[in-house]
Design an enzyme around this catalytic site. Structure first.
Site, mmCIF file in Angstrom:
data_model
loop_
_atom_site.group_PDB
_atom_site.id
_atom_site.type_symbol
_atom_site.label_atom_id
_atom_site.label_comp_id
_atom_site.label_asym_id
_atom_site.label_seq_id
_atom_site.Cartn_x
_atom_site.Cartn_y
_atom_site.Cartn_z
ATOM 1 N N SER A 102 10.443 33.568 41.533
ATOM 2 C CA SER A 102 9.976 32.182 41.514
ATOM 3 C C SER A 102 11.098 31.156 41.476
ATOM 4 O O SER A 102 10.858 29.980 41.717
ATOM 5 C CB SER A 102 9.053 31.960 40.310
ATOM 6 N N LYS A 153 11.710 28.060 34.486
ATOM 7 C CA LYS A 153 11.392 27.112 35.560
ATOM 8 C C LYS A 153 12.343 25.921 35.445
ATOM 9 O O LYS A 153 13.145 25.815 34.522
ATOM 10 C CB LYS A 153 9.946 26.622 35.450
#
Length: 243
Positions: A102, A153
């Site tokens: 990701s 993230k």
């Protein structure tokens, strides 16, 4: 009547000997008085011949180091190292493997390869605020998939801002973000509706926008769930770099 025989030795005359003895006694008395005024017992002061009047203490000898002593020292050292490492992992810095793709291409992670190992600074946010574009590790929110206990993230939206996606770009309010870190292989980002970031929370997105479950799915995450800021890739060697 026979004359008294005079002494023939080298010693002093009796009257001279008496004067010397009196002088020695007087000096000793003076020293004793000085010692008493100084608060030091006379018996501990040197006599005329340089001795203290006390038996000499035996010379100290170093005690041999036994295996028990070496083992004790080793165990104490290992305990200190363990406590230091645990304290650093708990409060200062820790390391995390990237569990997925990701964050490509910034961070490498996949099921069939050697993922990046990142160092996470747990202390900096105690003294500074979370900033946009920081890469952070945070506890998995309830609506995120349960594969990992922590996620990593990038911070996109700060508390009170409105975040949206349209025309292939991310907007903060009416201003499009410049995002050189996004994976170009994904192409333009899919549109998503405007979201107001609640107070005390942050809007997170992965750099690999076409393969990232992030705040577009599970919403903004509370600041209290942030573990720390990722500061460097420490493994493998070919990926070593600051973030």
């Amino acid at each position: 009547m026979a004359e008294r025989e005079q002494p023939t030795g080298p010693g002093p005359e009796p009257d001279l000997r008496a004067r010397i003895q009196a002088r020695v006694a007087e000096r000793r008395a003076d020293r004793a008085a000085e010692q008493e005024r100084a608060g030091t017992p006379a018996a501990q002061q040197p006599a005329a011949d340089g001795s203290t009047g006390e038996p000499a203490a035996p010379a100290s000898r170093s005690r041999p180091v036994t295996w028990v002593g070496r083992l004790t020292h080793t165990l104490a050292f290992l305990l200190a190292v363990t406590v230091t490492v645990v304290a650093m992992r708990s409060f200062v810095i820790s390391s995390y493997y990237i569990p997925s793709a990701s964050m490509e291409p910034t961070l490498h992670g996949c099921q069939s390869c050697q993922p990046d190992l990142v160092l996470v600074d747990k202390l900096s946010y105690r003294f500074s605020s979370v900033a946009r574009a920081d890469v952070v590790v945070f506890d998995r929110p309830p609506l995120a998939p349960p594969e990992a206990a922590e996620l990593i993230k990038r911070v996109i939206g700060l508390p009170g801002e409105t975040i949206s996606g349209r025309g292939g770009k991310v907007f903060v309010g009416t201003k499009a973000l410049a995002e050189p870190y996004v994976n170009p292989a994904c192409g333009p980002i899919a549109d998503f509706a405007a979201v107001k970031v609640p107070a005390g929370t942050y809007f997170m997105m992965g750099d690999n926008r076409c393969d990232s479950l992030d705040s577009r799915i599970f919403g903004a995450i509370p600041g209290s769930s942030i573990v720390g800021r990722a500061v460097a890739v420490s493994w493998p060697v070919k990926h070593l770099r600051w973030l």
